[in-house]
Scaffold this motif. Structure first.
Motif, mmCIF file in Angstrom:
data_model
loop_
_atom_site.group_PDB
_atom_site.id
_atom_site.type_symbol
_atom_site.label_atom_id
_atom_site.label_comp_id
_atom_site.label_asym_id
_atom_site.label_seq_id
_atom_site.Cartn_x
_atom_site.Cartn_y
_atom_site.Cartn_z
ATOM 1 N N VAL A 488 0.869 -1.179 0.000
ATOM 2 C CA VAL A 488 0.000 0.000 0.000
ATOM 3 C C VAL A 488 0.900 1.221 0.000
ATOM 4 C CG1 VAL A 488 -1.834 1.247 1.197
ATOM 5 C CG2 VAL A 488 -1.773 -1.257 1.293
ATOM 6 N N ASP A 489 0.690 2.119 -0.964
ATOM 7 C CA ASP A 489 1.499 3.332 -1.054
ATOM 8 C C ASP A 489 1.074 4.352 0.005
ATOM 9 O OD1 ASP A 489 3.129 2.559 -3.168
ATOM 10 O OD2 ASP A 489 1.626 3.130 -4.656
ATOM 11 N N TYR A 490 1.825 5.439 0.100
ATOM 12 C CA TYR A 490 1.519 6.502 1.060
ATOM 13 C C TYR A 490 0.122 7.076 0.841
ATOM 14 C CZ TYR A 490 6.406 6.684 2.574
ATOM 15 O OH TYR A 490 7.632 6.378 3.094
ATOM 16 N N ASP A 491 -0.329 7.086 -0.421
ATOM 17 C CA ASP A 491 -1.642 7.674 -0.721
ATOM 18 C C ASP A 491 -2.778 6.661 -0.639
ATOM 19 O OD1 ASP A 491 -1.136 6.142 -2.936
ATOM 20 O OD2 ASP A 491 -1.122 7.789 -4.380
ATOM 21 N N GLY A 492 -2.464 5.450 -0.213
ATOM 22 C CA GLY A 492 -3.509 4.449 -0.058
ATOM 23 C C GLY A 492 -3.775 3.607 -1.292
ATOM 24 N N ASN A 493 -3.059 3.870 -2.383
ATOM 25 C CA ASN A 493 -3.186 3.038 -3.571
ATOM 26 C C ASN A 493 -2.265 1.822 -3.457
ATOM 27 O OD1 ASN A 493 -5.131 4.634 -4.947
ATOM 28 N ND2 ASN A 493 -3.522 6.088 -5.520
ATOM 29 N N ILE A 494 -2.408 0.888 -4.381
ATOM 30 C CA ILE A 494 -1.701 -0.395 -4.295
ATOM 31 C C ILE A 494 -0.652 -0.482 -5.403
ATOM 32 C CG2 ILE A 494 -1.964 -2.909 -4.187
ATOM 33 C CD1 ILE A 494 -3.501 -1.326 -2.011
ATOM 34 N N ASN A 495 0.540 -0.942 -5.037
ATOM 35 C CA ASN A 495 1.554 -1.204 -6.052
ATOM 36 C C ASN A 495 1.979 -2.664 -5.972
ATOM 37 O OD1 ASN A 495 4.312 -1.472 -4.551
ATOM 38 N ND2 ASN A 495 3.361 0.363 -3.643
ATOM 39 N N VAL A 496 2.285 -3.226 -7.149
ATOM 40 C CA VAL A 496 2.573 -4.652 -7.250
ATOM 41 C C VAL A 496 3.791 -4.864 -8.123
ATOM 42 C CG1 VAL A 496 1.664 -6.930 -7.875
ATOM 43 C CG2 VAL A 496 0.089 -5.116 -7.135
ATOM 44 N N MET A 497 4.631 -5.773 -7.720
ATOM 45 C CA MET A 497 5.739 -6.232 -8.559
ATOM 46 C C MET A 497 5.813 -7.741 -8.417
ATOM 47 S SD MET A 497 9.814 -5.262 -8.454
ATOM 48 C CE MET A 497 9.680 -3.798 -9.476
ATOM 49 N N ILE A 498 5.939 -8.426 -9.551
ATOM 50 C CA ILE A 498 6.085 -9.873 -9.488
ATOM 51 C C ILE A 498 7.436 -10.272 -10.071
ATOM 52 C CG2 ILE A 498 3.611 -10.280 -9.567
ATOM 53 C CD1 ILE A 498 3.844 -11.082 -12.461
ATOM 54 N N GLY A 499 7.817 -11.529 -9.844
ATOM 55 C CA GLY A 499 9.107 -11.987 -10.331
ATOM 56 C C GLY A 499 9.097 -12.342 -11.794
ATOM 57 N N SER A 500 7.918 -12.334 -12.392
ATOM 58 C CA SER A 500 7.776 -12.649 -13.800
ATOM 59 C C SER A 500 7.787 -11.373 -14.633
ATOM 60 C CB SER A 500 6.475 -13.429 -14.032
ATOM 61 O OG SER A 500 6.342 -13.793 -15.383
ATOM 62 N N VAL A 501 7.610 -11.525 -15.935
ATOM 63 C CA VAL A 501 7.516 -10.400 -16.859
ATOM 64 C C VAL A 501 6.288 -10.603 -17.734
ATOM 65 C CG1 VAL A 501 9.974 -9.862 -16.900
ATOM 66 C CG2 VAL A 501 9.064 -11.568 -18.490
ATOM 67 N N ASP A 502 5.904 -9.576 -18.456
ATOM 68 C CA ASP A 502 4.754 -9.625 -19.357
ATOM 69 C C ASP A 502 5.248 -9.407 -20.774
ATOM 70 O OD1 ASP A 502 2.488 -8.670 -20.962
ATOM 71 O OD2 ASP A 502 1.387 -8.622 -19.087
ATOM 72 N N THR A 503 4.788 -10.233 -21.702
ATOM 73 C CA THR A 503 5.163 -10.041 -23.100
ATOM 74 C C THR A 503 3.934 -9.777 -23.970
ATOM 75 O OG1 THR A 503 5.110 -12.434 -23.563
ATOM 76 C CG2 THR A 503 7.212 -11.483 -22.863
#
Length: 801
Positions: A488-503
């Motif tokens: 959860v970011d400072y502004d209450g929104n959500i950030n996501v990172m995964i170990g995969s990639v998108d093609t």
């Protein structure tokens, strides 16, 4: 599968055709690919072998090094001095090869030397100044030639061009033959083709002299494994390589083999005091940017007069070209689902990986299943014709029934869910099968030849990576898993990172849908970083975009990380609201007290406590509102030839195709194309439909157009899109889609693979339709592609395509 009532706070987004939110930047040209990264790079060009097979007697780079603007040159022998050989995974015979040619070249286009210059033009000019003395050797192009006792050897140390020959038998195949009323035999051939993503391979490498470390930007499709493979080849510790994968313009498996070029660019970057860049040209891509192997499948099927399939024997020859890292993989993945959707109790499969002087192969979309399904589904139609049974009926008689699920195949593969008969019933209805068959005879009187073809197939996903080593021994990798960070970011929104990639699959949209329903927010509040940075991303050795694993282990990691974050949100909210956690609920980006709707606290205020007002945190609680989680599919078996599941989820599809063949020109016209797809619970139906259609177009390209053609000297004749033909939007048929829903009990969301089904089933469906259309001429289809020339020749002369 998880209890959705416990998993989700809302059901506003899961299962809805939400518009892909990542597409806007791509269509506006605002995405950042490797080539868009401006670092004042020097440029790399590769000198590639003009021969398919030759000894390298001498490489003189002096004239190239003297050219103004040239910064460095490296050759294969230099590379071999400072790197380890390529690691072979599946083959059992010894074979030594490096990331650049040393001692001999084994295919036209194999890199011999590389030049770094101030710009690409100078680098290309310098290549012409490198003097190479070759001793040409007899090339070996065809499987049959490679198997001859006196055939030239690609790898002398192997003592044979057969790098893998292993037989796996399950059930009593000999008994099946004894009990059969007949044993049908046929040989099928599938040609060599590939994928052509819009963006070719692209790499930037920068060397830090102080630490002898590297930072690499590359559109790598499988960065988790590349990290260990590149570092192992360079003989450097993992922390001395930082791999960054920016946005990527397609993959289809082809970008799994970029890592040898990462090694080369790292070595070159040591020689110059600035970042260096290589962007693969389309000709380079077609020449040596990896293919799907051509192959021969010798198949036997013991059957009863009533159409019951008793067994299946396959001898599978794969022309794996000359890249030992992936040689043998196709055959090993084929045997897992060789029985298709049928209750075949006894199987035998002999897998042969043949080295030739064709280009490298790698896991292309479907990885062996298109060839295996083509051979099996053609054999089913041959059996139906021989026995006088309708092709649909013979399939119904042999299908695994829904009440048999989960169904374990003879080799140990577990089909966890599916209703194969119902999918075919839907396909026949939507495809107007009975009506088309009735029209057939009448149209033939008018000189029109229509045919109806059926193909049913299993679309596996989530590879249990131990399969690489089924024949060769102790595996380096096993199972499948992925990692994710949700915060959860400072502004209450959500950030996501995964170990995969998108093609290009739409991962960000799907992740946003799942998290939104888990936290009671809208997808616009979820930002997903589709790139990877090995210094911060939660990758593991399995990380990457391949084998349809996203719906399973990638989302599994996202769900587990989100659950952890949600638990912290509730704990902090309970502290702030002075309420019990059990009396709280989520909604609209707030935590509410269940029995007091006016009493609530926003995600933003909770984040302020977690990140800023940390002295007010509950006793013993750490600051922060971000969690990391790793997830593995728990149903992966340990490698064992007698009982092993190569893949961990199993979708299925049915293709019903009606075509008309012009017997004078050989052209095939589609009258109807129906796809029934079952990938369990669909998170985003619009994305699923796009993938089903896109993969089918890929299969149609292989069926009719795409083929790597070599001459007898090993020269590739199809190195541009003028020769290597592709399907285009104006020529593909109108697809009619239908769906069935068999939730997967072994994935957290009940979802299964969706990206390869059309590329697997379409080849056989079309081939069966064409043979049906040409039955008055006694034409049999045993090979691909179905070019007009081959069709006309079969009608008028050979009777065989």
């Amino acid at each position: 599968m998880m209890d959705f009532d416990k998993l989700f706070v809302t059901r506003d987004w899961f299962g809805k055709p939400v518009r892909r939110n990542e597409d806007v930047k791509f269509v506006k040209g605002e995405a950042t690919y490797v080539d868009d990264i401006d670092m004042n790079c020097a440029h790399v060009a590769f000198l590639r072998s003009i021969f398919a097979h030759a000894r390298l007697k001498k490489i003189d780079t002096s004239r190239a090094e003297a050219l103004k603007g040239v910064l460095a040159v490296i050759t294969g022998p230099e590379v071999a001095e400072v790197t380890k050989p390529l690691p072979a995974r599946a083959i059992t015979r010894p074979a030594r090869q490096y990331v650049m040619a040393t001692g001999k070249v084994r295919y036209q286009g194999e890199p011999i030397a590389a030049v770094v210059a101030e710009d690409r033009y100078i680098a290309e000019d310098a290549l012409e100044l490198i003097d190479v003395e070759y001793e040409p050797l007899q090339p070996v192009m065809r499987i049959e030639d490679a198997l001859k006792p006196d055939a030239p050897l690609l790898f002398e140390e192997a003592g044979s061009n057969t790098l893998l020959d292993d037989t796996m038998e399950h059930g009593d195949y000999e008994k099946a033959c004894r009990e059969a009323d007949m044993v049908l035999k046929e040989t099928f051939r599938v040609h060599r083709y590939s994928s052509t993503p819009l963006e070719n391979w692209a790499i930037i490498a920068r060397h830090d002299k102080g630490t002898d470390s590297f930072t690499v930007w590359a559109n790598d499709q499988q960065p988790g494994r590349s990290m260990t493979t590149v570092c192992g080849t360079l003989q450097i510790p993992t922390h001395n390589l930082r791999l960054i994968v920016p946005e990527s313009g397609g993959g289809f498996g082809i970008k799994l083999a970029i890592w040898p070029y990462i090694v080369i660019l790292c070595l070159l970057s040591r020689k110059v005091d600035k970042p260096i860049k290589w962007i693969q040209t389309r000709r380079e891509h077609l020449l040596g940017g990896t293919h799907a192997p051509d192959g021969i499948v010798e198949i036997e099927m013991p059957v009863k007069k009533d159409g019951t399939f008793l067994g299946l024997s396959v001898k599978d020859y794969q022309n794996d070209g000359s890249f030992i890292h992936t040689a043998g993989i196709y055959g090993l993945i084929k045997f897992a689902t060789m029985v298709g959707q049928y209750t075949i109790k006894a199987t035998r499969m002999e897998v042969l990986s043949i080295a030739t002087n064709k280009g490298p192969t790698v896991q292309n979309r479907g990885v062996g299943k298109p060839t295996m399904t083509f051979a099996l589904e053609r054999m089913v139609d041959i059996a139906a014709k021989k026995l006088g049974i309708d092709p649909a009926e013979i399939r119904f008689r042999n299908f695994v029934k829904p009440e048999q699920m989960p169904y374990t195949t003879p080799s140990g593969e577990i089909y966890e869910s599916g209703d194969y008969p119902e999918c075919l019933r839907k396909g026949l209805a939507l495809g107007e099968y009975d009506q088309c068959k009735k029209q057939q005879a009448e149209l033939r009187k008018q000189g029109r030849y229509i045919g109806v073809g059926i193909s049913t197939g299993v679309e596996p996903g989530t590879s249990n990576l131990g399969y690489y080593y089924t024949s060769s021994g102790v595996p380096e990798y096993m199972g499948s898993g992925e990692g994710a960070i949700v915060g959860v970011d400072y502004d209450g929104n959500i950030n996501v990172m995964i170990g995969s990639v998108d093609t290009g699959q739409g991962h960000a949209t799907v992740i946003g849908q799942v998290i939104s329903d888990m936290l009671g927010i809208t997808p616009d509040r979820v930002r997903v970083d589709n790139t990877l940075d090995s210094f911060i991303s939660p990758y593991i050795g399995h990380s990457g975009c391949y084998s349809n694993k996203f719906n399973d282990v990638d989302l599994g990691a996202v769900i587990k990380a989100t659950e952890k974050v949600r638990a912290r949100i509730f704990t902090l909210a309970a502290h702030m609201l002075k309420a019990d956690v059990s009396n709280l609920k989520l909604g609209d980006g707030h935590v509410h007290v269940t029995n007091d709707s006016g009493k609530k606290v926003s995600f933003k205020d909770i984040a302020a406590l977690a990140y800023k007002k940390i002295t007010l945190l509950p006793e013993g609680m750490e600051p922060g509102l971000k969690e990391i989680a790793y997830y593995r599919n728990p149903y992966a078996k340990l490698p064992n030839k007698q009982n092993f599941n190569v893949q961990l989820t199993h979708s299925n599809s049915c293709h019903v195709v009606t075509v008309e063949v012009d017997i004078e020109t050989g052209f095939v016209k589609f009258l109807k194309y129906v796809i029934i797809h079952d990938c369990g619970n669909q998170i985003n139906p619009a994305i699923v439909e796009g993938m089903a259609i896109g993969s089918t177009v890929h299969g149609l390209g292989a069926t009719f157009l795409e083929e790597f053609v070599y001459d007898d000297n090993g020269q590739l004749l199809t190195t541009t899109f003028m020769d290597y033909l592709k399907p285009v939007a104006a020529t593909v048929p109108h697809f009619e889609m239908g769906h069935h829903y068999s939730p997967c009990p072994t994935s957290l969301l009940g979802s299964k693979s969706a990206g390869e089904g059309g590329a697997i089933g379409s080849l056989a469906a079309v081939a069966n339709a064409v043979e049906d259309a040409l039955s008055p001429f006694d034409v049999k289809v045993t090979s691909l592609p179905l070019t007009p020339e081959k069709v006309v020749k079969a009608i008028k002369e050979t009777k065989v395509i």
